[in-house]
Scaffold this active site. Structure first.
Site, PDB file in Angstrom:
ATOM      1  N   GLY A  48      -2.440  26.302  50.124  1.00 18.27           N
ATOM      2  CA  GLY A  48      -3.023  27.397  49.348  1.00 18.27           C
ATOM      3  C   GLY A  48      -2.644  28.681  50.036  1.00 18.27           C
ATOM      4  N   GLU A  49      -3.450  29.699  49.881  1.00 20.46           N
ATOM      5  CA  GLU A  49      -3.173  30.970  50.542  1.00 20.46           C
ATOM      6  C   GLU A  49      -4.110  31.077  51.752  1.00 20.46           C
ATOM      7  OE1 GLU A  49      -0.637  33.039  50.323  1.00 20.46           O
ATOM      8  OE2 GLU A  49      -1.666  33.881  52.042  1.00 20.46           O
ATOM      9  N   SER A  50      -3.517  31.070  52.960  1.00 17.62           N
ATOM     10  CA  SER A  50      -4.356  30.971  54.162  1.00 17.62           C
ATOM     11  C   SER A  50      -5.278  32.177  54.328  1.00 17.62           C
ATOM     12  CB  SER A  50      -3.488  30.791  55.411  1.00 17.62           C
ATOM     13  OG  SER A  50      -2.663  31.912  55.621  1.00 17.62           O
ATOM     14  N   CYS A  80       0.101  22.978  55.452  1.00 22.15           N
ATOM     15  CA  CYS A  80       0.621  24.328  55.169  1.00 22.15           C
ATOM     16  C   CYS A  80      -0.422  25.388  55.487  1.00 22.15           C
ATOM     17  CB  CYS A  80       1.123  24.406  53.734  1.00 22.15           C
ATOM     18  SG  CYS A  80       2.161  25.831  53.408  1.00 22.15           S
ATOM     19  N   ARG A 111       4.020  32.330  60.130  1.00 19.80           N
ATOM     20  CA  ARG A 111       3.814  32.208  58.684  1.00 19.80           C
ATOM     21  C   ARG A 111       5.084  32.587  57.928  1.00 19.80           C
ATOM     22  NH1 ARG A 111      -0.262  35.930  56.537  1.00 19.80           N
ATOM     23  NH2 ARG A 111      -0.366  34.628  54.699  1.00 19.80           N
ATOM     24  N   ILE A 140       6.909  25.022  51.011  1.00 22.23           N
ATOM     25  CA  ILE A 140       6.714  26.114  50.062  1.00 22.23           C
ATOM     26  C   ILE A 140       6.215  27.343  50.800  1.00 22.23           C
ATOM     27  CG2 ILE A 140       5.405  26.853  48.038  1.00 22.23           C
ATOM     28  CD1 ILE A 140       5.395  23.847  47.241  1.00 22.23           C
ATOM     29  N   ARG A 141       7.043  28.373  50.873  1.00 21.70           N
ATOM     30  CA  ARG A 141       6.709  29.575  51.676  1.00 21.70           C
ATOM     31  C   ARG A 141       6.082  29.090  52.976  1.00 21.70           C
ATOM     32  NH1 ARG A 141       3.439  33.594  50.562  1.00 21.70           N
ATOM     33  NH2 ARG A 141       4.780  35.398  50.572  1.00 21.70           N
ATOM     34  N   HIS A 177       3.974  19.349  52.413  1.00 26.90           N
ATOM     35  CA  HIS A 177       2.925  18.918  51.484  1.00 26.90           C
ATOM     36  C   HIS A 177       3.102  17.467  51.035  1.00 26.90           C
ATOM     37  CE1 HIS A 177       1.395  23.012  50.845  1.00 26.90           C
ATOM     38  NE2 HIS A 177       2.650  23.392  50.877  1.00 26.90           N
ATOM     39  N   GLU A 179       1.002  15.742  49.731  1.00 26.91           N
ATOM     40  CA  GLU A 179       0.223  15.580  48.496  1.00 26.91           C
ATOM     41  C   GLU A 179       1.029  15.926  47.244  1.00 26.91           C
ATOM     42  OE1 GLU A 179       0.017  18.027  50.594  1.00 26.91           O
ATOM     43  OE2 GLU A 179      -0.475  19.933  49.627  1.00 26.91           O
TER      44      GLU A 179
END
Lengths: 204, 300
Positions: A48-50, A80, A111, A140-141, A177, A179
């Site tokens: 997600g967005e940390s 992530c 990051r 992903i990023r 990821h 998942e």
């Protein structure tokens, strides 16, 4: 007592982790409040967005309960954003102006280490506890692990040697990821680290 | 850091859809300055949409609305660490090429800007950067996915502060999915014809009971309650355009909408975060808009 694994559900791809747990026959539970940590044997912090998840951890008073959960020896796995949140430190130039961290895992994280979204990629990756065949790893990023403390083991490296999966006792971090693929091995391995919560003393 | 050698595949469908999956349960906020972008990040936005003008101002000022100035986008990109999105005009694939070259993380091919092509949308498969597109119903969503959209947002009516169209479009998309999931297999080809959507995607939706990409809601969200409403209806996240920076206290409102999206099923949290926010943006009754003032019918 069946094994129940919690998935932090403040923001991010928690539904994908819950589906992955369901595919291996493990009961998952969304964790949004401190009370949701009761009775779970392990915790997954999703992608997600940390910066977002970190702020929500603070606003909904989950930071100390999760630290206590780790201190009780129960396993936590961050993917992530989850890896970033577990870390002790984030490299200054990649840190948001305010970046709350749980500070449990003795690693320094970079990051968005590969650049922006157009540089996101997937590759085959040998992850130590899973053996062969390699895992299809989706970045992903993604962050990377810049340096590790003396008690941290590296479980997987990119071909250039960069660590992207680490373990420190019951704390696991992956920059990718599992998942997002159908491969159940990483979730199965993580669940093998957990003991049904009933056999542990409550930390509340 | 360079991407390592070996068996590497960049910009796959999975990495494109994957970024949208990472945004789920989050709020994407329209911003026009680096300062607004920092307020959004501080409030907990999962991404910002870098714009020249927010939809309410586009609506008020009129004229042709285009892709934002690259300098503005780069300044916003430098100001935050969260993903930065930007809009291109429908069909304007060169604006999209420019945004990709700037390193924008997601492109919105948006009806809020003035369309550049009245017949064709962009071939989004041709790009490494993922696209999000608006849709009013399932057929439109599946046409955009066929063109390569890795994320769908219900259109709503941007810049109105009125949630009614967002609810209508979200319900139409989700009803379409529920209807397909209940159909016997032999009816799916006819359903595809009626939807104006490719059979393969229709069959996939019927089998999975969901879109093959993430579904957000956009166009009219002005309050934490609006955001929780569309989440309870089935959106996986929320775009807020004018609703934040056209309100009296943007930071407090942005933060409250973020918290409402996380705890969208918890009325006690919703009641708490909805207090003390000051005035919401002024709203527009849709009945007072002439057909040519509506943005949602742009695109097909």
């Amino acid at each position: 007592m069946p094994l129940v694994i919690g998935v932090l559900a403040l923001q991010g791809d928690f539904a994908e982790h819950l589906q992955a747990l369901q595919r291996i026959g493990v009961e998952g539970r969304e964790v949004r409040r401190p009370a949701d940590l009761e009775g779970i044997a392990g915790l997954i912090i999703p992608g997600g967005e940390s910066t977002t998840i970190g702020r929500l951890l603070e606003r909904f008073e989950l930071v100390e309960p999760i630290r206590a959960f780790a201190q009780a020896g129960r396993p936590i796995w961050g993917t992530c954003a989850g890896l970033i949140l577990l870390a002790r430190e984030v490299v200054a130039e990649t840190r948001a102006r305010y970046q709350p961290l749980l500070g449990l895992l003795d690693v320094v994280i970079r990051r968005n280490a590969f650049g922006s979204q157009r540089e996101s990629f997937e590759c085959d990756l040998v992850v130590e506890p899973l053996g062969l065949p390699p895992l299809r790893a989706v970045f992903i990023r993604a962050p990377v692990v810049e340096s590790v403390g003396p008690t941290v083991d590296v479980l997987a490296r990119l071909p250039d040697g960069t660590p992207v999966a680490v373990r420190q006792g019951q704390l696991i971090g992956t920059a990718f990821h599992p998942e997002l693929t159908d491969d159940p091995r990483f979730h199965r391995w993580f669940c093998s680290l957990a003991t049904p919560a009933a056999s542990l003393q409550s930390t509340a | 850091m360079a991407i390592p050698n070996g068996d590497i595949q960049q910009a796959t469908w999975r990495t494109k859809v994957g970024l949208a999956q990472m945004l789920k349960g989050g709020v994407i906020m329209d911003v026009v300055t680096p300062e607004q972008a920092q307020i959004a990040e501080e409030a907990g936005a999962v991404a910002v949409m870098a714009l020249e003008r927010v939809p309410a101002d586009i609506r008020r000022e009129g004229g042709v609305a285009r892709m934002a100035d690259p300098d503005r986008i780069l300044r916003i990109k430098e100001a935050v660490t969260i993903p930065v999105m930007a809009k291109v005009r429908i069909g304007h694939f060169v604006e999209a090429q420019i945004l990709e070259a700037l390193g924008v993380d997601f492109i919105d091919e948006s009806e809020v800007l003035t369309p550049a092509d009245d017949r064709y949308h962009i071939d989004k498969h041709a790009f490494r950067v993922p696209f999000v597109c608006g849709a009013r119903d399932l057929g439109e969503a599946l046409r955009r996915i066929a063109e390569g959209a890795a994320m769908i947002r219900s259109k709503g009516e941007a810049g109105t502060g009125n949630i009614v169209e967002a609810v209508r479009h979200l319900r139409d998309i989700l009803d379409g999915i529920r209807r397909l999931a209940a159909l016997p297999r032999e009816e799916l080809v006819t359903a595809a014809k009626e939807l104006g959507a490719p059979y393969e995607l229709v069959r996939e939706v019927a089998e999975q009971g969901r879109l093959p990409v993430v579904l957000f809601c956009a166009g009219g969200v002005a309050t934490p309650a609006d955001a929780a409403l569309v989440m309870q209806l089935g959106a996986e996240g929320v775009f807020v355009g004018s609703g934040i920076f056209k309100s009296e206290n943007p930071f407090a409102r942005a933060k409250a909408i973020v918290e409402a999206v996380t705890h969208y099923r918890d009325p006690e949290v919703l009641a708490r975060v909805s207090r003390g926010l000051g005035e919401a943006m002024p709203g527009i009754d849709l009945a007072t808009l002439a057909p040519e003032q509506r943005l949602a019918p742009r695109g097909w």
